[in-house]
Motif scaffolding. Structure first.
Motif, PDB file in Angstrom:
ATOM      1  N   GLY A   1       0.778  -1.233   0.000  1.00 43.75           N
ATOM      2  CA  GLY A   1       0.000   0.000   0.000  1.00 43.75           C
ATOM      3  C   GLY A   1       0.804   1.274   0.000  1.00 43.75           C
ATOM      4  O   GLY A   1       0.264   2.359   0.255  1.00 43.75           O
ATOM      5  N   LEU A   2       2.123   1.180  -0.297  1.00 45.17           N
ATOM      6  CA  LEU A   2       2.979   2.364  -0.218  1.00 45.17           C
ATOM      7  C   LEU A   2       3.172   3.041  -1.576  1.00 45.17           C
ATOM      8  O   LEU A   2       3.342   2.356  -2.590  1.00 45.17           O
ATOM      9  CB  LEU A   2       4.362   1.988   0.321  1.00 45.17           C
ATOM     10  CG  LEU A   2       4.443   1.382   1.722  1.00 45.17           C
ATOM     11  CD1 LEU A   2       5.906   1.183   2.101  1.00 45.17           C
ATOM     12  CD2 LEU A   2       3.739   2.241   2.738  1.00 45.17           C
ATOM     13  N   PRO A   3       3.188   4.371  -1.600  1.00 50.89           N
ATOM     14  CA  PRO A   3       3.715   5.063  -2.779  1.00 50.89           C
ATOM     15  C   PRO A   3       5.232   4.881  -2.801  1.00 50.89           C
ATOM     16  O   PRO A   3       5.827   4.469  -1.805  1.00 50.89           O
ATOM     17  CB  PRO A   3       3.329   6.523  -2.524  1.00 50.89           C
ATOM     18  CG  PRO A   3       3.244   6.634  -1.038  1.00 50.89           C
ATOM     19  CD  PRO A   3       2.789   5.296  -0.531  1.00 50.89           C
TER      20      PRO A   3
ATOM     21  N   LEU B   1       3.143   3.363 -16.158  1.00 54.15           N
ATOM     22  CA  LEU B   1       1.762   2.951 -16.432  1.00 54.15           C
ATOM     23  C   LEU B   1       0.808   3.417 -15.341  1.00 54.15           C
ATOM     24  O   LEU B   1      -0.380   3.652 -15.594  1.00 54.15           O
ATOM     25  CB  LEU B   1       1.690   1.429 -16.565  1.00 54.15           C
ATOM     26  CG  LEU B   1       2.407   0.809 -17.766  1.00 54.15           C
ATOM     27  CD1 LEU B   1       2.339  -0.707 -17.676  1.00 54.15           C
ATOM     28  CD2 LEU B   1       1.785   1.294 -19.068  1.00 54.15           C
ATOM     29  N   PHE B   2       1.313   3.550 -14.107  1.00 55.24           N
ATOM     30  CA  PHE B   2       0.432   3.854 -12.979  1.00 55.24           C
ATOM     31  C   PHE B   2       0.851   5.087 -12.175  1.00 55.24           C
ATOM     32  O   PHE B   2       0.064   5.614 -11.405  1.00 55.24           O
ATOM     33  CB  PHE B   2       0.361   2.643 -12.038  1.00 55.24           C
ATOM     34  CG  PHE B   2      -0.346   1.473 -12.639  1.00 55.24           C
ATOM     35  CD1 PHE B   2      -1.721   1.338 -12.505  1.00 55.24           C
ATOM     36  CD2 PHE B   2       0.343   0.518 -13.362  1.00 55.24           C
ATOM     37  CE1 PHE B   2      -2.390   0.266 -13.068  1.00 55.24           C
ATOM     38  CE2 PHE B   2      -0.314  -0.560 -13.931  1.00 55.24           C
ATOM     39  CZ  PHE B   2      -1.688  -0.687 -13.786  1.00 55.24           C
ATOM     40  N   ASN B   3       2.113   5.509 -12.312  1.00 58.77           N
ATOM     41  CA  ASN B   3       2.624   6.670 -11.589  1.00 58.77           C
ATOM     42  C   ASN B   3       2.371   6.577 -10.081  1.00 58.77           C
ATOM     43  O   ASN B   3       1.722   7.439  -9.491  1.00 58.77           O
ATOM     44  CB  ASN B   3       1.998   7.960 -12.145  1.00 58.77           C
ATOM     45  CG  ASN B   3       2.747   9.204 -11.692  1.00 58.77           C
ATOM     46  OD1 ASN B   3       3.953   9.145 -11.433  1.00 58.77           O
ATOM     47  ND2 ASN B   3       2.041  10.311 -11.575  1.00 58.77           N
ATOM     48  N   PRO B   4       2.921   5.537  -9.423  1.00 53.03           N
ATOM     49  CA  PRO B   4       2.664   5.338  -7.995  1.00 53.03           C
ATOM     50  C   PRO B   4       3.609   6.124  -7.093  1.00 53.03           C
ATOM     51  O   PRO B   4       3.876   5.696  -5.960  1.00 53.03           O
ATOM     52  CB  PRO B   4       2.895   3.831  -7.835  1.00 53.03           C
ATOM     53  CG  PRO B   4       3.995   3.545  -8.801  1.00 53.03           C
ATOM     54  CD  PRO B   4       3.759   4.451  -9.992  1.00 53.03           C
TER      55      PRO B   4
ATOM     56  N   ASN C   1      -2.287  10.919  -3.527  1.00 46.76           N
ATOM     57  CA  ASN C   1      -2.658  10.510  -4.891  1.00 46.76           C
ATOM     58  C   ASN C   1      -1.783   9.362  -5.382  1.00 46.76           C
ATOM     59  O   ASN C   1      -2.261   8.429  -6.029  1.00 46.76           O
ATOM     60  CB  ASN C   1      -2.524  11.699  -5.851  1.00 46.76           C
ATOM     61  CG  ASN C   1      -3.657  12.690  -5.703  1.00 46.76           C
ATOM     62  OD1 ASN C   1      -4.701  12.373  -5.133  1.00 46.76           O
ATOM     63  ND2 ASN C   1      -3.453  13.901  -6.208  1.00 46.76           N
ATOM     64  N   ALA C   2      -0.479   9.443  -5.062  1.00 47.44           N
ATOM     65  CA  ALA C   2       0.436   8.374  -5.462  1.00 47.44           C
ATOM     66  C   ALA C   2       0.071   7.067  -4.765  1.00 47.44           C
ATOM     67  O   ALA C   2       0.173   5.989  -5.352  1.00 47.44           O
ATOM     68  CB  ALA C   2       1.873   8.773  -5.127  1.00 47.44           C
TER      69      ALA C   2
ATOM     70  N   ASN D   1      -2.736   5.513  -6.627  1.00 45.03           N
ATOM     71  CA  ASN D   1      -2.215   4.892  -7.849  1.00 45.03           C
ATOM     72  C   ASN D   1      -1.482   3.598  -7.539  1.00 45.03           C
ATOM     73  O   ASN D   1      -1.538   2.627  -8.307  1.00 45.03           O
ATOM     74  CB  ASN D   1      -1.264   5.856  -8.567  1.00 45.03           C
ATOM     75  CG  ASN D   1      -1.975   7.060  -9.132  1.00 45.03           C
ATOM     76  OD1 ASN D   1      -3.194   7.043  -9.308  1.00 45.03           O
ATOM     77  ND2 ASN D   1      -1.246   8.121  -9.412  1.00 45.03           N
ATOM     78  N   SER D   2      -0.775   3.592  -6.398  1.00 44.77           N
ATOM     79  CA  SER D   2      -0.067   2.391  -5.966  1.00 44.77           C
ATOM     80  C   SER D   2      -1.034   1.239  -5.739  1.00 44.77           C
ATOM     81  O   SER D   2      -0.749   0.090  -6.085  1.00 44.77           O
ATOM     82  CB  SER D   2       0.718   2.702  -4.686  1.00 44.77           C
ATOM     83  OG  SER D   2       1.378   1.554  -4.208  1.00 44.77           O
ATOM     84  N   HIS D   3      -2.210   1.542  -5.170  1.00 46.00           N
ATOM     85  CA  HIS D   3      -3.225   0.505  -4.955  1.00 46.00           C
ATOM     86  C   HIS D   3      -3.702  -0.087  -6.279  1.00 46.00           C
ATOM     87  O   HIS D   3      -3.880  -1.304  -6.401  1.00 46.00           O
ATOM     88  CB  HIS D   3      -4.417   1.099  -4.194  1.00 46.00           C
ATOM     89  CG  HIS D   3      -4.090   1.431  -2.770  1.00 46.00           C
ATOM     90  ND1 HIS D   3      -5.030   1.884  -1.880  1.00 46.00           N
ATOM     91  CD2 HIS D   3      -2.931   1.367  -2.073  1.00 46.00           C
ATOM     92  CE1 HIS D   3      -4.465   2.091  -0.697  1.00 46.00           C
ATOM     93  NE2 HIS D   3      -3.186   1.795  -0.800  1.00 46.00           N
ATOM     94  N   LYS D   4      -3.921   0.788  -7.274  1.00 49.32           N
ATOM     95  CA  LYS D   4      -4.343   0.310  -8.600  1.00 49.32           C
ATOM     96  C   LYS D   4      -3.273  -0.605  -9.208  1.00 49.32           C
ATOM     97  O   LYS D   4      -3.577  -1.641  -9.817  1.00 49.32           O
ATOM     98  CB  LYS D   4      -4.611   1.494  -9.532  1.00 49.32           C
ATOM     99  CG  LYS D   4      -5.794   2.349  -9.122  1.00 49.32           C
ATOM    100  CD  LYS D   4      -5.925   3.563 -10.031  1.00 49.32           C
ATOM    101  CE  LYS D   4      -7.041   4.489  -9.559  1.00 49.32           C
ATOM    102  NZ  LYS D   4      -7.123   5.737 -10.373  1.00 49.32           N
TER     103      LYS D   4
END
Length: 401
Positions: A325-327, A342-345, A371-372, A375-378
């Motif tokens: 769950g970390l950026p 692709l996701f910008n985490p 926000n990151a 995105n990290s979750h996605k």
């Protein structure tokens, strides 16, 4: 009609608790209904216990080809041959299989006795074992989980059988029933170097725990940056990153997880001149890693561009942060850019030309970090091991067809 149960033998030369990729493969195969054998070497009784705990009672047959935790004639003989192999390279530039690992001939002999329908070979010594099994007419696949011939800094190359490794990697990629590696970037480089078809890609991801991803955690100062490995040492990007942090006006803590030599620990502490705190932790068991990492704020996927393996692979660490769950703060290696963009985490940094203003702005912006994190979750869900496992099992099915 009785269902055929295929026998798959995984060959490695390390502990399951030190190689999550092999562990995930073994568990995926046993869950899919295969009869699974695993050949490895033992370096510690403590690690053997950890291996068995990770298998969680699954009926995987493990045979220790070389047990270096014992003080008997066989372990003495195995160590002696390995030392001879190393000395032959050092003084005569003569490369033999004994420089790759312990008991290569015993690996080959026992592998043949198992009479598996498919052998899957990981790491350096098993490349040699697998090549011999192929030449004996057996069904062998190879996982090039690291670019072994390009995985050492220049000063260490002189003591490694690099020509032999290149020969074995080329043979594996050309003659394996199938071959896999860790990123599209590395697959492309291997194809170019050895003039072979690109190997398949199985990413080093983990199974997503939705409970961990759903943990609500506010970003509070100081921001807790975390980096982990089995060993904390030089050549991993820590020194370079600390030098950048020293120049930033940000309120952070640096948390390092892994075994560390006292001398290097003092070196790290001396590097810090801006006054932020650094904390050291012992290695964390595999089963507790995601829960442990989820307590921090940002993961550090800081890799150097050399050796080449680091440039093109994507390590367990990268996916472990995301699936905790970390950026991420990640260096712009070709491998990491492959999935990062692709996701910008998080934020990409360049050690050669660090944009310190951009990094400071990002670290000082809780909204950007939040926000990151989303995105990290996605990204975690997109690379869930459940998906990678299907790709692996399809390859095994193909190899047995």
């Amino acid at each position: 009609m009785e269902k055929i149960v295929y026998k798959v033998c995984i060959i490695t030369h390390t502990h399951l608790s030190r190689n999550p990729r092999v562990l995930k493969e073994a568990l995926a195969l046993i869950e899919a209904g295969y009869e699974v054998y695993l050949l490895n070497s033992v370096y510690s009784k403590v690690l053997v216990a950890a291996d068995l705990a990770l298998l969680n009672g699954f009926p995987i047959y493990i045979e220790h080809i070389s047990d270096l935790s014992k003080n008997d004639f066989r372990s003495f003989f195995d160590r002696a041959l390995k030392k001879v192999g190393n000395l032959l390279i050092k003084y005569f530039k003569w490369e033999t299989c004994y420089a790759l690992g312990y008991a290569p001939q015993r690996y080959i002999s026992i592998s043949k006795k198992i009479k598996a329908d498919l052998y899957i070979c990981h790491q350096e010594l098993p490349l040699y074992v697998g090549a011999n099994l192929v030449k004996s007419g057996l069904n062998v696949a190879f996982d090039i989980e690291d670019w072994h011939a390009e995985d050492l800094l220049r000063e260490a190359v002189l003591l490694r059988p690099i020509k032999l490794l290149r020969h074995l990697e080329a043979f594996a990629l050309e003659n394996g029933r199938y071959s896999t590696t860790t990123s599209e970037a590395l697959a492309k480089q291997l194809s170019i170097r050895y003039h072979v078809q690109q190997p398949n890609v199985i990413y080093n991801s983990f199974q997503v725990d939705q409970q961990i991803l759903q943990i609500e955690k506010q970003i509070k100062l100081p921001i807790k940056l975390v980096w982990y490995s089995l060993n904390i040492g030089k050549g991993r990007g820590l020194e370079e990153f600390i030098e950048i942090l020293n120049r930033l006006n940000v309120n952070v803590e640096l948390h390092l997880i892994g075994e560390i030599e006292p001398l290097y620990k003092r070196e790290i502490q001396k590097l810090i001149d801006r006054g932020f705190d650094v904390f050291f932790y012992p290695p964390v068991p595999t089963t507790q890693m995601e829960k442990t990492l989820s307590k921090f704020d940002v993961g550090l996927a800081i890799e150097l561009h050399q050796p080449k393996n680091r440039e093109f692979t994507i390590t367990n660490k990268f996916f472990q942060y995301v699936q905790s769950g970390l950026p991420i703060i990640a260096t712009n290696t070709v491998g990491q850019q492959e999935v990062f963009k692709l996701f910008n985490p998080g934020i990409l940094i360049d050690f050669n030309k660090p944009d310190e203003a951009a990094l400071a702005k990002w670290l000082n912006n809780p909204h950007a970090i939040k926000n990151a994190k989303a995105n990290s979750h996605k990204m975690a869900n997109a690379y869930d091991w459940k998906t990678q496992k299907i790709n692996l099992l399809n390859l095994v099915k193909y190899a047995l067809s």
